[in-house]
Design a protein around this motif. Sequence first.
Motif, PDB file in Angstrom:
ATOM      1  N   HIS A 102      -1.434 -13.676  -0.850  1.00 53.92           N
ATOM      2  CA  HIS A 102      -0.163 -13.867  -1.543  1.00 53.92           C
ATOM      3  C   HIS A 102       0.388 -12.545  -2.071  1.00 53.92           C
ATOM      4  CE1 HIS A 102      -1.762 -18.007  -1.784  1.00 53.92           C
ATOM      5  NE2 HIS A 102      -0.488 -18.303  -1.610  1.00 53.92           N
ATOM      6  N   ASP A 103      -0.509 -11.634  -2.413  1.00 51.41           N
ATOM      7  CA  ASP A 103      -0.093 -10.463  -3.170  1.00 51.41           C
ATOM      8  C   ASP A 103      -0.912  -9.248  -2.707  1.00 51.41           C
ATOM      9  OD1 ASP A 103       0.708  -8.670  -5.056  1.00 51.41           O
ATOM     10  OD2 ASP A 103      -0.079  -9.769  -6.789  1.00 51.41           O
ATOM     11  N   TYR A 104      -0.218  -8.330  -2.046  1.00 54.94           N
ATOM     12  CA  TYR A 104      -0.929  -7.146  -1.546  1.00 54.94           C
ATOM     13  C   TYR A 104      -0.850  -5.981  -2.506  1.00 54.94           C
ATOM     14  CZ  TYR A 104      -1.052  -9.689   2.775  1.00 54.94           C
ATOM     15  OH  TYR A 104      -1.292 -10.656   3.709  1.00 54.94           O
ATOM     16  N   GLY A 105       0.068  -6.072  -3.468  1.00 53.30           N
ATOM     17  CA  GLY A 105       0.315  -4.909  -4.316  1.00 53.30           C
ATOM     18  C   GLY A 105      -0.505  -4.886  -5.594  1.00 53.30           C
ATOM     19  N   GLU A 118       0.631   5.055   0.724  1.00 59.18           N
ATOM     20  CA  GLU A 118       0.670   3.788  -0.021  1.00 59.18           C
ATOM     21  C   GLU A 118      -0.436   2.861   0.461  1.00 59.18           C
ATOM     22  OE1 GLU A 118       2.647   2.414  -2.466  1.00 59.18           O
ATOM     23  OE2 GLU A 118       3.292   4.461  -2.810  1.00 59.18           O
ATOM     24  N   MET A 119      -1.510   3.470   1.000  1.00 57.60           N
ATOM     25  CA  MET A 119      -2.501   2.700   1.723  1.00 57.60           C
ATOM     26  C   MET A 119      -3.325   1.752   0.871  1.00 57.60           C
ATOM     27  SD  MET A 119      -2.225   3.416   4.875  1.00 57.60           S
ATOM     28  CE  MET A 119      -1.496   4.628   5.952  1.00 57.60           C
ATOM     29  N   HIS A 120      -3.320   1.961  -0.448  1.00 61.74           N
ATOM     30  CA  HIS A 120      -4.230   1.124  -1.231  1.00 61.74           C
ATOM     31  C   HIS A 120      -3.890  -0.356  -1.106  1.00 61.74           C
ATOM     32  CE1 HIS A 120      -1.345   0.632  -4.562  1.00 61.74           C
ATOM     33  NE2 HIS A 120      -0.941   1.809  -4.154  1.00 61.74           N
ATOM     34  N   ARG A 121      -2.611  -0.660  -0.774  1.00 62.17           N
ATOM     35  CA  ARG A 121      -2.272  -2.069  -0.655  1.00 62.17           C
ATOM     36  C   ARG A 121      -2.749  -2.670   0.667  1.00 62.17           C
ATOM     37  NH1 ARG A 121       2.656  -2.880  -2.387  1.00 62.17           N
ATOM     38  NH2 ARG A 121       2.552  -0.877  -3.420  1.00 62.17           N
ATOM     39  N   TYR A 122      -3.226  -1.827   1.568  1.00 57.80           N
ATOM     40  CA  TYR A 122      -3.719  -2.364   2.834  1.00 57.80           C
ATOM     41  C   TYR A 122      -5.235  -2.406   2.899  1.00 57.80           C
ATOM     42  CZ  TYR A 122       1.073  -1.442   3.742  1.00 57.80           C
ATOM     43  OH  TYR A 122       2.414  -1.429   3.631  1.00 57.80           O
ATOM     44  N   ARG A 174       8.487   3.351   2.196  1.00 54.80           N
ATOM     45  CA  ARG A 174       7.166   3.902   2.514  1.00 54.80           C
ATOM     46  C   ARG A 174       6.197   2.785   2.865  1.00 54.80           C
ATOM     47  NH1 ARG A 174       5.877   7.027  -2.535  1.00 54.80           N
ATOM     48  NH2 ARG A 174       7.733   6.028  -3.327  1.00 54.80           N
ATOM     49  N   VAL A 175       6.348   1.661   2.174  1.00 61.19           N
ATOM     50  CA  VAL A 175       5.475   0.525   2.453  1.00 61.19           C
ATOM     51  C   VAL A 175       5.691   0.032   3.881  1.00 61.19           C
ATOM     52  CG1 VAL A 175       5.076  -1.901   1.898  1.00 61.19           C
ATOM     53  CG2 VAL A 175       5.194  -0.224   0.081  1.00 61.19           C
TER      54      VAL A 175
END
Length: 318
Positions: A153-156, A175-179, A215-216
Amino acid sequence: MSKTLVSIVIPVYNEAENVALLHGEIAAAVAGRPEEYEIIFVDDGSGDGSLAALKQLHERDARVRIIQFRKNFGQSAAISAGFENSRGEVVVAMDADLQNDPADIPRVVDKVLEGYDIVNGWRRDRRDKWLTRRLPSFFGNRLVSWITGVHLHDYGCTLRGFRGEVVKNLKLYGEMHRYIPAIASRMGIRSTEIVVHHRERRFGRSKYGLGRTFRVILDVISIKFLLTYSHRPLQVFGGAGLLMFLAGLVSGLYLSYEKFVMHQAIAGRPLLFFTLLMFFLGFQAISLGLLAEMLSRIYHEGLDKNEYVIRERIGFDR
Ligand code: UDP
Ligand code: MG
């Protein structure tokens, strides 16, 4: 039996008013827990006295460790440095701005200990600006979910728990931490999601605006590429290239037939331009694929380089 060690990793960029409060809340949240804790603050080049505030915490509490970056390298790099320097069997990441609630830490840790490799926080009731935050992330979450094939639900949400060995080999940048869930999925991890509490920012300012959305989006393209084709880039470029090359060949043969057998003029025909374009593009795409193959060989032969540079590490010698 020795106690389980939990590392809490916190990226800090100009959060001077928040860190002491945060530390207090963490200490209260983990008091009485059966695990042992280390709290790793990564000062990502703050210019506001965050470092001094962190050093004071370290004086008072030996569980506090500090990594100081030489300059601002970004949240992902900071989290990555914290991961690399963590020693816990369980690692929890969270923001420094008090938006993530330390009271959620025990639930995250329990979930990891239950046997999950990654426990993702889901800010179901998110306290951020609607236009610049929640709206883009509504679309962003769907896009990332669709492209990476890892459904959350939430990648951020920075608040996440990990089994220690999962984070040790993640190299994060941009911005890789969300992946992280997508990147880790190729290690065959077991992941889950739990609802976490989210609060409004009271002190300091958010470091991001709408620009992050772009960027995302660019990152999600490169993640997709790295995840599915980094071992065989020629198949992406080469496939398209070969098709175009064949299209050029067919139309070229047809034009030759027109010219040499039917004796017709072909110089002004749109098909001629199409033929030329297809030949060139096809050739280019195939060469690009071969170049990418060479790069991926180099990449996979272990580009063991961090994006960040550390000035000092405090409290790690114990
Ligand atoms: N942060 C960081 N380096 C940066 C930007 C942010 O370490 O270059 C940290 C920041 O101090 C905070 C976390 O990353 O702990 C999330 O940042 P912020 O609260 O600004 O993001 P938002 O919650 O608005 O998405
Ligand atoms: Mg925040």
